[in-house]
Structures are given as C-alpha cells and as structure tokens.
Design a protein around this motif. Structure first.
Motif, short mmCIF file in Angstrom:
data_model
loop_
_atom_site.label_atom_id
_atom_site.label_comp_id
_atom_site.label_asym_id
_atom_site.label_seq_id
_atom_site.Cartn_x
_atom_site.Cartn_y
_atom_site.Cartn_z
N GLY A 274 0.83 -1.21 0.00
CA GLY A 274 0.00 0.00 0.00
C GLY A 274 0.86 1.25 0.00
O GLY A 274 1.75 1.40 0.85
N CYS A 275 0.66 2.12 -0.99
CA CYS A 275 1.44 3.37 -1.06
C CYS A 275 0.62 4.43 -1.78
O CYS A 275 -0.54 4.19 -2.13
CB CYS A 275 2.77 3.14 -1.76
N LYS A 276 1.22 5.59 -2.01
CA LYS A 276 0.49 6.72 -2.58
C LYS A 276 -0.01 6.43 -4.00
O LYS A 276 -1.01 6.97 -4.44
CB LYS A 276 1.39 7.96 -2.62
N LEU A 277 0.75 5.60 -4.74
CA LEU A 277 0.43 5.40 -6.14
C LEU A 277 -0.64 4.35 -6.39
O LEU A 277 -1.18 4.24 -7.47
CB LEU A 277 1.70 4.98 -6.89
N CYS A 278 -0.92 3.52 -5.37
CA CYS A 278 -1.83 2.40 -5.61
C CYS A 278 -3.01 2.45 -4.66
O CYS A 278 -3.08 3.31 -3.79
CB CYS A 278 -1.08 1.09 -5.46
N LYS A 279 -3.93 1.52 -4.87
CA LYS A 279 -5.05 1.39 -3.96
C LYS A 279 -4.79 0.20 -3.07
O LYS A 279 -4.96 -0.94 -3.48
CB LYS A 279 -6.34 1.18 -4.76
N GLU A 280 -4.32 0.46 -1.87
CA GLU A 280 -4.06 -0.60 -0.89
C GLU A 280 -3.19 -1.72 -1.46
O GLU A 280 -3.46 -2.90 -1.25
CB GLU A 280 -5.38 -1.19 -0.36
N GLY A 281 -2.18 -1.34 -2.22
CA GLY A 281 -1.25 -2.36 -2.73
C GLY A 281 -1.59 -2.90 -4.10
O GLY A 281 -0.87 -3.74 -4.63
N TRP A 282 -2.68 -2.42 -4.69
CA TRP A 282 -3.11 -2.96 -5.99
C TRP A 282 -3.32 -1.86 -7.01
O TRP A 282 -3.74 -0.76 -6.66
CB TRP A 282 -4.41 -3.75 -5.83
N LEU A 283 -3.05 -2.18 -8.27
CA LEU A 283 -3.30 -1.26 -9.38
C LEU A 283 -4.29 -1.93 -10.34
O LEU A 283 -4.19 -3.13 -10.60
CB LEU A 283 -2.00 -1.00 -10.15
N GLU A 284 -5.21 -1.13 -10.87
CA GLU A 284 -6.18 -1.69 -11.81
C GLU A 284 -5.58 -1.86 -13.18
O GLU A 284 -5.04 -0.93 -13.76
CB GLU A 284 -7.38 -0.75 -11.94
N LEU A 285 -5.68 -3.09 -13.71
CA LEU A 285 -5.13 -3.38 -15.02
C LEU A 285 -6.20 -3.22 -16.09
O LEU A 285 -5.99 -2.60 -17.13
CB LEU A 285 -4.62 -4.82 -15.01
N GLY A 286 -7.39 -3.75 -15.83
CA GLY A 286 -8.46 -3.62 -16.82
C GLY A 286 -9.51 -4.70 -16.61
O GLY A 286 -9.46 -5.45 -15.64
N GLY A 287 -10.43 -4.77 -17.57
CA GLY A 287 -11.57 -5.65 -17.41
C GLY A 287 -11.36 -7.02 -18.03
O GLY A 287 -10.52 -7.21 -18.90
N SER A 288 -12.16 -7.97 -17.58
CA SER A 288 -12.13 -9.31 -18.16
C SER A 288 -13.40 -10.03 -17.75
O SER A 288 -14.19 -9.50 -16.97
CB SER A 288 -10.91 -10.09 -17.66
N GLY A 289 -13.58 -11.24 -18.24
CA GLY A 289 -14.75 -12.00 -17.83
C GLY A 289 -14.95 -13.23 -18.68
O GLY A 289 -14.21 -13.48 -19.63
N MET A 290 -15.97 -13.98 -18.32
CA MET A 290 -16.34 -15.16 -19.11
C MET A 290 -17.30 -14.68 -20.20
O MET A 290 -18.25 -13.94 -19.92
CB MET A 290 -17.03 -16.20 -18.21
N VAL A 291 -17.06 -15.12 -21.43
CA VAL A 291 -17.82 -14.62 -22.57
C VAL A 291 -19.31 -14.87 -22.35
O VAL A 291 -19.73 -15.99 -22.01
CB VAL A 291 -17.35 -15.28 -23.87
N HIS A 292 -20.11 -13.83 -22.52
CA HIS A 292 -21.55 -13.91 -22.30
C HIS A 292 -22.17 -14.85 -23.34
O HIS A 292 -21.80 -14.81 -24.52
CB HIS A 292 -22.16 -12.51 -22.44
N PRO A 293 -23.11 -15.72 -22.92
CA PRO A 293 -23.71 -16.66 -23.88
C PRO A 293 -24.30 -15.96 -25.11
O PRO A 293 -24.23 -16.51 -26.23
CB PRO A 293 -24.79 -17.37 -23.07
N ASN A 294 -24.84 -14.77 -24.93
CA ASN A 294 -25.41 -14.06 -26.10
C ASN A 294 -24.32 -13.69 -27.11
O ASN A 294 -24.57 -13.59 -28.30
CB ASN A 294 -26.14 -12.79 -25.66
N VAL A 295 -23.12 -13.45 -26.61
CA VAL A 295 -22.00 -13.08 -27.50
C VAL A 295 -21.55 -14.32 -28.28
O VAL A 295 -21.29 -14.25 -29.48
CB VAL A 295 -20.84 -12.46 -26.69
N LEU A 296 -21.49 -15.46 -27.58
CA LEU A 296 -21.16 -16.70 -28.28
C LEU A 296 -22.18 -16.99 -29.37
O LEU A 296 -21.82 -17.34 -30.50
CB LEU A 296 -21.11 -17.88 -27.29
N LYS A 297 -23.45 -16.77 -29.04
CA LYS A 297 -24.51 -17.00 -30.04
C LYS A 297 -24.31 -16.10 -31.24
O LYS A 297 -24.45 -16.53 -32.38
CB LYS A 297 -25.89 -16.76 -29.42
N ALA A 298 -23.99 -14.83 -30.98
CA ALA A 298 -23.77 -13.90 -32.09
C ALA A 298 -22.61 -14.38 -32.97
O ALA A 298 -22.58 -14.12 -34.17
CB ALA A 298 -23.48 -12.50 -31.56
#
Lengths: 342, 608
Positions: free
Chosen positions: A272-296
């Motif tokens: 944890g320091c001034k540059l981060c949020k409690e020791g962590w930095l946000e890299l970006g988003g991710s997830g499991m592909v939504h079934p509607n996207v697979l269908k598309a």
C-alpha cells in the motif's frame, strides 16, 4: 612525366614508412611538398604540355600529392602514439552511427504480442471504424446503453445500415470478438487483437485515441481458473516474476461473470502506497464470454465456454516498473526530446 | 460510480464483529470495491466504487446488505438489521390529483405534511450529510438527501402551497419549453424530457433530475409534499446528459432502481419526520404503481457452477451463499431454481448471472490459476505483423524516429465525425502526411534535422459501407539531401526484398516524404533470396567516366544493352556533368581478359 610522378610517390611513401620521429617526417614534407619541393618543381614544367596531356597529368599529380599528404598525417599520429606507448585509447568515444527510435507503444505491443503468441494465441487486427453491431449490438449491449450514446463514443456522419447500424469509432478491441468467432468458425479460438480505439475523453490517463489488446479464448471447458492462469502468466511475463494478480467482481455487458483485474503494485510490492489502492493497481476488465456473445458468433454456448479480456496498451506500459511516464498524453505529443529517450 | 459510506452509519444496519479493515477487504474481493478508507474523528469513511448494474449497493443499506452476505465467508459474524416499510396508509390527498403516465414514470409516491417549520436539521443529521459530502440546507431537504443516501432511492419535497393548481400532470417536454431549476439556472428543453405540468401548461418539476425554482421548499413553507418517483431510466439519462445536470438523483435513477425501493425511501422519510417533528400532520399516501415488477425464476444445472469456476464447489456451499444473498433457492435433481430478491431483478436473468453470484462470494482469490490445455487453433500467418516490425526496425537503424499521430485531423476530404470532441479532431484522415507536417513544425528548432516515420491506417470512404482501412507507411525528413533520403528508402526496400520499386518522394513545405500503402510492399516483401552459384571465373572491374545527361536510368539502360558481358553498373560518383561508373564485366563460360573488354569499353565511351 607519368613515370617520374609515380617514382616520386613510391619514393616518398617508402621514406615515410621508415621514418622514426616527427623531425624525419618534417624533412620528408619539405623535400616533396615544400615550396621548392620535388612536386612543385614538376608543376613548373606543366606549361609545356599539350592541353589533353595536361588534364591527365594534372589528375595524377593531385593523386600523388594527396597520397603523400595522407601518408604523412597517418604516420604522424602513429609516431605520436608510439611516443605515448598507446595503441588505442579505450576511453575516447568511438565514431557514432546515428540511430533513430521506436515509439514506446511499439515496444509495448511487441512485448505483449510475443508473450501471448508463446502460449498459442493468434494475433489479429480488426476494424477501427466499425459497425455499431460488432462494437455493441453483438456484444449484448442494450439499445439505450450509455456507451452507445453521443457522450462516450464517436459516431461517423453516415447513413446507418439497416442490419449493422451506425458507424462508430470502436471504443474497444472487443469488436474483434464476434468477428474472430465468425472467422475461425469452430473453436478452439485463441485470439490476441491489438488495435487503436477511440473514446470521447482526454486527461492525464486518457487520450481520445489509444490502443487496446484483447484476448479471447473459447473451447470446451474453459473456466475462470483458465482466465486466472492466463492473467498470471501475462503479469509475470510482462511486469515481472515478483508481481501477482487478483480478480474483483465487476460488470460488463459482454461477459458474465465479469472481473476487474488488479496487479500488485510494483512500488510498494502490495503493502500500500500513494500510487496504488491498498497495494493494488487496476489493469483492466475481463470476464467469461456472455452466452449471447457466443450465439452472435455462431458458437453453441451449451457446448463451449470462453473468457475475454481487453486492456490498454499504454496503461500497461505506464504501469511497468521503471517507465516513469505519469501522463499518457506525452506518448502522443510526439516531442522529439521525449521520443529520443527510447 | 463512487459512494461514501461512514462506518458508524453502516453499523446501524450491519451487526458484525468485522473491523473496518476486514469489511474493506471482504467487500473489495467479493462485492463493490472499497477504493480507500478515510479516517475522520471517531469514524472511518469507505469510498466505494459501485458498478452500474449494482445500483442496489449505492446506499448505506445496500452496502450493509451486501456485507452481511460476504463477511461470513471470511469467518466473521454478520447480520443485517432489516429496513422495512412501516404501515403507511395508502389513499388520496383530498383536493390534489396526480395524473401519471406509467410509460414515462413507473411509480409515484406522494405524501402531504402540514404544520411544519423550515429550520436547520438536528446536528447529528447535518454531521452525517457533511461526512458524505452533502451540504446541509434545511430540515426538509436534508431529510430527502439523508434518505437517498441511506436507502439508495432519490427523494424530493415540494412546497405544497406553491402547487397552486393542486394538480400534477406527468408528460414529455416539448422542444423549446423553458425551466428554471432550483439553483436558478434556466434551461431550454430539447423535447422528450419527462416533466411535471401543473395542469395549465406550466412546468413545475424536472422529476428524477432536479427540482425547479417555482415549486421547491422555501423559508416560509408550512406544508410540504414528500415525493418519490421512478422516471424511466433512459429518459433520466437523456435529460441529465443533454443539460449536463449531473445530480446524485439523476446518476442513481438513470441506472434503473427497482421501484420497490421507493416505498422504503418514503417510509424512512416519514420515520425521520415523526421522530424529529412529532407534531406534524400527515396525509394518506398516494401510491401510483399500476404494473409492479415481478422476479422471474432462473434455472440451471448445478454442475454448471463448478464447471465455469474450474474447481469443485459443493452444493451445500452454493445454497448457503445464494440464501445469504436473499435468493429463494430450490433443488430438483441436478436442477437449481433461483428467484432473486426485488432489488436484483434487473441483474439476475441468466444461469451465468447465478454462477457469478456464487463465484464472487466463494471468492475469486480461492480459484487456483491454471493455463488451459487442449488443442491450439490452426496457424494463421498474417505476415503483415512480421514485415511491419522489420520495416520499423530497419528505419530505426537508418536514423528515423517512430511517431504515433492521431487518426483524426481538423481538415480532410474523408469521413466526418458526428460528435467530435475538439475542432482538431473532426475528420478521419485519408493521408498521413498532414499529421507529420504538424509534428515536424512542432519540433522545429528542437533538433538539427528531423527524421520521422509511422505505420498507421488511413480511412478511405466507401458508399454504404465501412471505409477501407488502408495501412500505410510514411517516412519524412527535414534533411535537404534528397539522395541521402532516397538512398535510405532504397536500402529499406532492398532489406525487405522488394526490387524494382522506385519510391515516389514528394517535396512539401521543406520536407521530403514518402507515403505508400503497405500492401504495395508486402505483396513483394520476401526473405527468400535464390542463390546463384559463385562463378569460377573472376569478374573484371573498371571505372569509367561518362557525361551525365540528366536521366541516369536511360543512360544505364543504354549501357546494359551494349553487351551481355556487362553484369553490373554501379554509380560511384556524380559531378555536375559527369558520372563515374564502376562497371563489372563477367562471363559464366570463360575467363575474361582485357582483350575481351577493350571493344566494349570502346562502345561505352562512344555511347553517350
């Protein structure tokens, strides 16, 4: 006369070679190149030559004169070094070859694509100017989603297509997801899509144009554990062995479940320091592909599952230990004093 | 969107042995992220990021509910003190009518208060509002803000006596109508905003966004109308974004709050009023909610949860987690049926939504990372990436510096943006050069010479289709030595195996540049160099001086035609009117001697 000049040259060079001190060289210089030296004596006789001879002899004359001068000079410095008993001064700079610079974004893209290609990802590139369908519709965005309105995404002045919708500047590389599914046809899919993206924003951490890299993996049995495995691999490869990652719950239209990916801060190592949020930095988003996207993408969500992530190239580069770039706009100002540092 | 939640306020609804640090960690890993905590006198304030789908967490009560579900997973005791709608009697307010259109506004709640006095709020209430960054104004307004923060549903209060027509008509605004909001700013409406009309055409409120000056509570207000509305969320966003009125109310209501919450908010306002001002006279409650939303059950195979997570999570744990989240669960065979609570109706519709709920509370940090096994996709060798890198690297070593310029420019013949951000970025460029000319002019004086390059797309418009995104290379220099620039480009072409291409170099504004579609290079680029066996006969080299005619290519062509034994001609030097050429004579079938080349030399000298 040619022969005479040739002889003078040979004689002078031989003498220069056997000279042992600067005084020898000076004597040789006077003998051949001096005001009343051998060469000047010959020059005096040029008047009597025919014009066509004159040109030819003139060339040879200059040749001989410069050969002797150069030999004197070279020999002079050799003798000097001999005196100092130095063959090469390794502290003197060498003769530089001027070279240019790659842009930091190129370094980042090369490193990212190499890392993913090593674990079997195929690098692709999809349109920056895109149909609303691939940028939003196929990705399960509802019609009235804020990202689809004028305040967040750039629209092109053009008539909408009855099926594909409006033309937008893609706000993310996720537009490549369904395009890649359609291209590959049948899983496995392992895509890394790196391209320019555009959003209506500009501040220290956002530029209206930026780059993203999008990972997409689809196959039978792909799980959150695989997403974690891939992220850990990338974090350790790109950011360093001592960095680690975590997932937090988040929300995106085209993934379910969705995660925000954090990496441990490289400055404080997670304390944890001034540059981060409690020791962590946000890299970006991710997830499991939504079934509607697979269908598309014409992939059966009952048979296949997948994960996806899309992160900023510049952001990742800036988060790498030691880059010390605190304003993303520096990357696009193209100031030569900045570019020269890479 | 971020929300500030004081720990002391949270603990009014959350009974737990977890410390603020524990709460922060638990929420961040399994729910809304606590981005930081701020210590204040005797309290801790959580700064929490809530995603747009979880508007149910944008309140003290919502966070308490979430924490109560999460903390047991970390071994803490946690219990929610429920906030229930009290027993408010529904009915009408005599002489007052509300004419709603449920397409514009799903639900309206209204209640009249009589015998009130506008004054500062009690100190404890002011302190709470200050702690979350809401400026206290007066008791009535403060109560609406307090309840919004606590329940997550915005509330409004009118001066009842200023609603002189005793009538409210919910309608769409017409284009050009004007309103003056409570902060005395005047707006011309775009048409389509939801407004409240007093029945005579006068607008008396911009509901769910901001109150108007002509109807809000004033200093001498004695009777008031408490008002809670659920304007259609897309219209809230439209009004709020169009006029840049980003109130807390609008940012909440644009996210589709479940109208069940409005009743909680109204009842909580009433609690506070009766608690602080026991003498106030309260009317019956008008509740217009003709089409209440219902929770739809979601069914899924139990096995899906472990499959998608990638490790085994037992049935008992699954049911335990879902129950803690207030889902109604039942299992028949392998099929799990789940009914979400009202505040999660909009968000829980698919089996995957249920998996997410289980997985996040189970803890993503408890899932072991495993790289996928399985077959690789068939190889796809897009060689463009390879050649782009080769070109970039070569140019770097030829002393050119790579830049990345914006694809958007101020002027061009190409596609135009409908909603540009600045006048600098309006058109999608059809040429890279203008961007480079600009970068060069910005850098003049910062270096002796500027040598830049870039590989980027231009966007060539097509009718009824996306533009062609043509990848191009541009190389630019301010060096005035044309042949030096050309030589480097020729070396580049040679390096990537592109032969027989004459670079079209253009001079503009003191800059030499070469811009080319990458496909023109990539069609020919190759690393394949067919080997010619080294001849056993040595070539003869000779320098000849010839007049320069002004067209080198023609000269060379002519010379080659003189003899098949002339294998190569290389430019060694060029003066104003003279060329020095290095000629290579060679034969594959015999060793040449000066006798063989004497007649060719004769021809050479006479050829021009």
């Amino acid at each position: 006369m040619q022969e005479k000049l040739q002889n003078i040259k040979n004689e002078a060079l031989a003498q220069i070679l056997s000279a042992t001190g600067p005084e020898d060289l000076e004597r040789i210089r006077i003998q051949y190149l001096g005001k009343n030296g051998d060469l000047n004596e010959i020059a005096k006789t040029f008047k009597s030559l025919k014009p066509e001879e004159k040109a030819e002899i003139g060339l040879l004359f200059n040749d001989v004169k410069s050969a002797i001068s150069i030999a004197l000079e070279t020999s002079g410095s050799k003798i000097q070094n001999l005196k100092l008993k130095i063959e090469y001064d390794s502290t003197l700079p060498g003769t530089p070859v001027p070279i240019g610079h790659l842009h930091p974004v190129t370094y980042a893209i090369n490193e990212i694509s190499t890392a993913f290609e090593k674990i079997g990802f195929t690098r692709v590139r999809y349109p920056e100017v895109e149909w609303d369908y691939f940028a939003f519709g196929a990705l399960n965005f509802p019609e009235n989603h804020p990202a689809r309105d004028d305040w967040e995404t750039f629209f092109v002045e053009a008539d909408p297509d009855p099926e594909m919708g409006k033309i937008v500047l893609t706000p993310h590389t996720s537009n490549g997801q369904v395009r890649e599914m359609l291209r590959v046809g049948k899983p496995p899919v392992r895509m890394i899509n790196i391209a320019k993206c555009y959003r209506r924003q500009s501040d220290v951490s956002h530029t209206a144009m930026f780059h993203q890299f999008e990972g997409l993996v689809i196959d039978e049995g792909i799980s959150i554990a695989n997403l974690r495995g891939t992220i850990e691999y990338f974090v350790k490869t790109f950011f360093g062995e001592n960095r680690t990652s975590r997932l937090r719950p988040y929300h995106f239209q085209f993934t379910e479940p969705s995660f925000e990916v954090d990496i441990s801060c490289g400055i404080c190592n997670g304390k944890g320091c001034k540059l981060c949020k409690e020791g962590w930095l946000e890299l970006g988003g991710s997830g499991m592909v939504h079934p509607n996207v697979l269908k598309a993408g014409k992939i059966d969500p009952r048979k296949y599952t997948g994960f996806a992530f899309g992160w900023g190239v510049e952001r990742c580069y800036m988060m790498k230990s030691g880059t010390r770039i605190d304003d993303i706009r520096l990357l696009y100002d193209n100031d030569i004093r900045f570019l020269n540092q890479f | 969107m971020n929300i500030l939640i004081p720990d002391s306020w949270l603990r009014e609804y959350l009974i737990t042995d977890a410390s603020p640090k524990d709460i922060q960690k638990g929420l961040s890993l399994c729910g809304p992220s606590v981005e930081r905590t701020v210590k204040t006198a005797g309290d801790v304030v959580y700064d929490i990021e809530v995603t747009t789908n979880r508007v149910d967490c944008m309140s003290v009560y919502g966070i308490a509910r979430e924490a109560a579900a999460i903390l047991p997973q970390f071994g803490f005791t946690a219990r929610l003190k429920p906030l229930l709608p009290g027993s408010i009697k529904s009915g009408t307010i005599p002489g007052f009518t509300i004419d709603n259109n449920s397409r514009l506004c799903q639900r309206i709640l209204a209640l009249k208060l009589e015998g009130i006095k506008v004054e500062p709020s009690p100190k404890w209430l002011q302190d709470r509002l200050n702690a979350v960054g809401q400026r206290p104004l007066n008791n009535l307004v403060d109560i609406t803000n307090y309840v919004m923060w606590e329940t997550g549903h915005p509330c409004h209060v009118f001066d009842f006596d200023r609603l002189t027509t005793h009538q409210m008509l919910i309608r769409e605004a017409l284009k050009g109508e004007q309103i003056t909001t409570l902060d005395n700013k005047t707006y011309v409406l775009a048409g389509g905003e939801v407004v409240i009309d007093d029945g005579t055409g006068n607008i008396i409120d911009l509901p769910s966004v901001m109150g108007t000056a002509n109807s809000v509570v004033v200093e001498n207000t004695t009777s008031a109308l408490l008002f809670v509305d659920d304007v259609d969320h897309a219209r809230v966003r439209f009004a709020s974004m169009t006029h840049a009125i980003r109130t807390q109310a609008a940012t909440l209501l644009e996210k589709d709050i479940n109208p069940a919450t409005s009743l909680l908010a109204m009842s909580r306002m009433l609690d506070l009023i009766t608690q602080i001002y026991p003498g106030v006279k309260i009317s019956r409650l008008i509740d217009l909610y003709p089409h209440p939303q219902k929770s739809e059950p979601v069914t899924l195979p139990l096995g899906l949860i472990s499959r998608l997570i990638g490790q085994e999570v037992g049935q008992k744990q699954v049911l335990d987690i879902l129950t803690r989240l207030d889902f109604q669960v039942s299992v028949t065979g392998d099929i799990l049926t789940v009914i979400p609570p009202p505040w999660r109706q909009a968000d829980i519709r698919l089996p995957e939504d249920v998996v997410e709920e289980v997985a996040r509370i189970y803890g993503y940090h408890n899932i072991q990372p495993v790289l996928m096994s399985g077959p690789l996709p068939p190889p796809d060798h897009n060689s463009a990436f390879y050649w782009e890198n080769r070109i970039r690297t070569a140019l770097k070593y030829f002393n050119f510096t790579e830049i990345y310029t914006y694809s958007l420019v101020a002027r061009d013949d190409g596609l135009k943006l409908k909603n540009p951000l600045t006048s600098e970025w309006v058109y999608l460029r059809t040429s890279l050069f203008p961007s480079h000319r600009q970068v060069i002019s910005q850098n003049l004086g910062k270096a002796d010479t500027l040598n830049f390059y870039e590989i980027a797309n231009v966007y060539l418009p097509r009718k009824h289709n996306l533009p062609v995104e043509q990848s191009r290379l541009i190389v630019t220099t301010t060096d005035i030595d044309y042949y030096k620039f050309k030589g480097r480009i020729e070396s580049l072409l040679k390096d990537i195996g592109v032969l027989n291409l004459t670079p079209r170099i253009i001079s503009d504004s003191g800059i030499f540049y070469w811009e080319i579609a990458l496909s023109e290079l990539l069609d020919f680029a190759t690393d394949l160099h067919p080997f010619t066996p080294i001849s056993k006969f040595t070539p003869i080299f000779e320098d000849v001086n010839l007049p320069y005619t002004g067209n080198y290519a023609q000269t060379i062509k002519k010379l080659y035609s003189l003899s098949p034994l002339i294998k190569n001609i290389e430019l060694k030097d060029k003066f104003d009117t003279k060329l020095t050429l290095k000629i290579t004579y060679h034969s594959d079938i015999k060793q040449l001697s000066s006798v063989d080349i004497a007649p060719i030399r004769e021809k050479l000298t006479k050829a021009l």
